[in-house]
Design a protein around this motif. Structure first.
Motif, mmCIF file in Angstrom:
data_model
loop_
_atom_site.group_PDB
_atom_site.id
_atom_site.type_symbol
_atom_site.label_atom_id
_atom_site.label_comp_id
_atom_site.label_asym_id
_atom_site.label_seq_id
_atom_site.Cartn_x
_atom_site.Cartn_y
_atom_site.Cartn_z
ATOM 1 N N GLU A 141 11.634 8.894 -7.342
ATOM 2 C CA GLU A 141 12.010 7.495 -7.065
ATOM 3 C C GLU A 141 11.003 6.819 -6.114
ATOM 4 O O GLU A 141 10.719 5.628 -6.239
ATOM 5 N N GLU A 142 10.411 7.621 -5.226
ATOM 6 C CA GLU A 142 9.381 7.052 -4.333
ATOM 7 C C GLU A 142 8.148 6.649 -5.151
ATOM 8 O O GLU A 142 7.554 5.604 -4.930
ATOM 9 N N ILE A 143 7.825 7.511 -6.071
ATOM 10 C CA ILE A 143 6.668 7.222 -6.933
ATOM 11 C C ILE A 143 6.922 5.946 -7.731
ATOM 12 O O ILE A 143 6.099 5.036 -7.766
ATOM 13 N N GLU A 144 8.097 5.880 -8.335
ATOM 14 C CA GLU A 144 8.445 4.702 -9.142
ATOM 15 C C GLU A 144 8.376 3.434 -8.312
ATOM 16 O O GLU A 144 7.857 2.403 -8.760
ATOM 17 N N ALA A 145 8.915 3.521 -7.103
ATOM 18 C CA ALA A 145 8.947 2.335 -6.232
ATOM 19 C C ALA A 145 7.526 1.867 -5.919
ATOM 20 O O ALA A 145 7.231 0.675 -5.977
ATOM 21 N N LYS A 146 6.624 2.797 -5.626
ATOM 22 C CA LYS A 146 5.243 2.420 -5.289
ATOM 23 C C LYS A 146 4.550 1.801 -6.505
ATOM 24 O O LYS A 146 3.803 0.829 -6.375
ATOM 25 N N ILE A 147 4.841 2.390 -7.641
ATOM 26 C CA ILE A 147 4.219 1.836 -8.861
ATOM 27 C C ILE A 147 4.771 0.417 -9.097
ATOM 28 O O ILE A 147 4.008 -0.502 -9.408
ATOM 29 N N ALA A 148 6.081 0.271 -8.897
ATOM 30 C CA ALA A 148 6.706 -1.051 -9.092
ATOM 31 C C ALA A 148 6.106 -2.081 -8.121
ATOM 32 O O ALA A 148 5.958 -3.247 -8.454
#
Ligand code: GLU
Length: 470
Positions: A141-148
């Motif tokens: 979820e941290e990865i997704e958030a940074k990508i977002a």
């Protein structure tokens, strides 16, 4: 059946190839030729901004000129292509997916500034620079958030922890590296381009390369590449890291210290076999000091004879091999070699005789210009030494010589000797100086027939007249 030895040359077409690069190509070509294996040419053009098609063309021509034929790769094709890295992006993506699926790579969102600060701190505390591992354990979820959020990221290879990577370098022997000292490294940059470690290792494995001889500057890349191939469960070639070429002062050979591109060597008039013989001995020992053809160079090539110490470039040695190649060259090749420089001065019908006359007196085609002018030009250059010889020789000598002149130089010189009493240097020097304007040069029995009786007589008499005027 065991698969054949396969070596390769994998240049980046970002400039013309120089000594160092071409020696790497030569060693790989000799290695495969020796064992009837395959020599592969792969074009490593991942750096789109610096790679140029003209350099790819030039390096193919350069390798062909040196006689280093490749059996697979650029231009010739093969089953394991494409052979240009710019055409292999889908291959790199595919294998990256499997690394991702196994958690062997991870996205890294660290900025360039952050990485630089971390490197400086490591340097201050005396540690080798390596990635801190900050993004190594981000949650999905941290990865997704940074990508977002639109934060760009690289992909890092997750180096196994607390292990050592050992390999036996064909030139340098056993090598051991600690994975912790290397750390996790980038294999895909934030702009989507792939790092050298990854594509180079992957291609060697996929193209079934068995032997990689390359510059010592790549030695520390090797443990990273081995780690990648191990992670992909792919075969690892045998690596051998050859010494660098240095100049007379021990500094890496550069353009300033005399490194020439293959194209420059060719333009100067070096024979490809001279360049091959010189390069094959630059950091590699042969028993024989004879000029060898490529088959003989391959037969005598031994990985065990590759030196670990830097190889010193020495132009006089290169020119020594040029001299040997020149002596072995057939007349037709010699004529072609000289044509561009002296074609306008030497008549076509004399070209073969002229080439044979000057063979031992030249190292490069431009050296022949002096002799072409000495023979054919009405205003031939006269050296200072020749002027002194002419000045100290009595007019009567030339007068008599002009009367005794004949095309057969031996017989002519004998007659002049008998008539004037001059002998040795006193006989031959004035004749040579008057006839060619020089005190040394190609053998007179070959030169005089080319000068021709009419021109020779005029040259002898010129000194009689000049002296009378004086
Ligand atoms: N493209 C790389 C270079 O020119 C190849 C290095 C290698 O031979 O592995 O340095």
């Amino acid at each position: 059946m065991t698969s054949p030895l396969k070596s390769r040359f994998a240049p980046s077409p970002t400039g013309l190839i120089h000594f160092g690069n071409v020696r790497t190509a030569l060693f790989n070509a000799l290695l495969s030729r020796k064992s009837a294996g395959i020599f592969l040419l792969r074009i490593e053009d991942t750096d789109a901004a610096r790679s140029r098609e003209e350099y790819t063309q030039a390096l193919c021509e350069d390798l062909s000129w040196l006689g280093l034929a490749w059996q697979e790769g650029e231009r010739v094709g093969g089953k394991l292509g494409p052979y240009r890295q710019s055409d292999r992006v889908s291959v790199y993506e595919k294998h990256l997916e499997s690394l991702k699926a196994e958690g062997k790579v991870y996205p890294c969102f660290c900025s360039a500034v952050e990485l630089e600060v971390s490197r400086k701190m490591q340097a201050q505390s005396g540690q080798p620079p390596r990635y801190s591992g900050k993004c190594a354990h981000l949650k999905p979820e941290e990865i997704e958030a940074k990508i977002a959020q639109g934060i760009s990221h690289t992909l890092r290879f997750r180096m196994p922890k607390k292990e050592s990577i050992e390999f036996f370098d064909l030139v340098r022997g056993k090598q051991t590296y600690s994975t912790d000292e290397i750390g996790d490294f980038i294999i895909r940059r934030s702009d989507g381009t792939f790092a050298f470690f990854y594509v180079n290792a992957l291609d060697d494995a996929l193209m079934q390369v068995t032997h990689v001889l390359r510059g010592e500057d790549h030695l520390t890349n090797t443990p990273r590449q081995i780690a990648i191939l191990e992670a992909l469960a792919m075969p690892i070639p045998q690596y051998g890291h050859i010494s660098l070429i240095v100049d007379g002062a021990g500094a890496p050979l550069s353009k300033r210290s005399g490194s020439l591109s293959v194209q420059e060597l060719r333009a100067i008039g070096y024979f490809p076999i001279a360049v091959d013989n010189y390069l094959a001995r630059l950091g590699h020992h042969y028993e024989s000091n004879e000029l060898m053809d490529l088959d003989a160079l391959a037969a005598g090539f031994e990985i065990g004879n590759l030196g670990r110490a830097p190889a010193r470039y020495d132009k006089s040695q290169l020119d020594h091999w040029q001299g040997l190649a020149l002596q072995k060259t057939d007349t037709k090749t010699l004529v072609n070699w000289l044509e561009a420089t002296v074609g306008g001065i030497v008549p076509d019908c004399d070209m073969e005789k002229f080439a044979e006359a000057v063979r031992s007196n030249v190292t490069f085609p431009h050296d022949a210009k002096l002799w072409a002018e000495a023979i054919y030009s009405d205003s031939m250059p006269i050296s200072d030494e020749a002027i002194s010889v002419l000045m100290e020789t009595p007019s009567a000598f030339f007068e008599q010589a002009s009367e005794l002149l004949e095309t057969d130089f031996k017989s002519f010189a004998q007659k002049v000797k008998d008539a004037t009493g001059a002998q040795g240097r006193k006989l031959f020097m004035p004749l040579r100086a008057a006839l060619t304007g020089q005190t040394h040069g190609p053998e007179m029995p070959r030169v005089l027939p080319l000068i021709g009786l009419e021109r020779a007589r005029a040259r002898l008499l010129r000194h009689v007249l000049n002296k009378d005027v004086d």
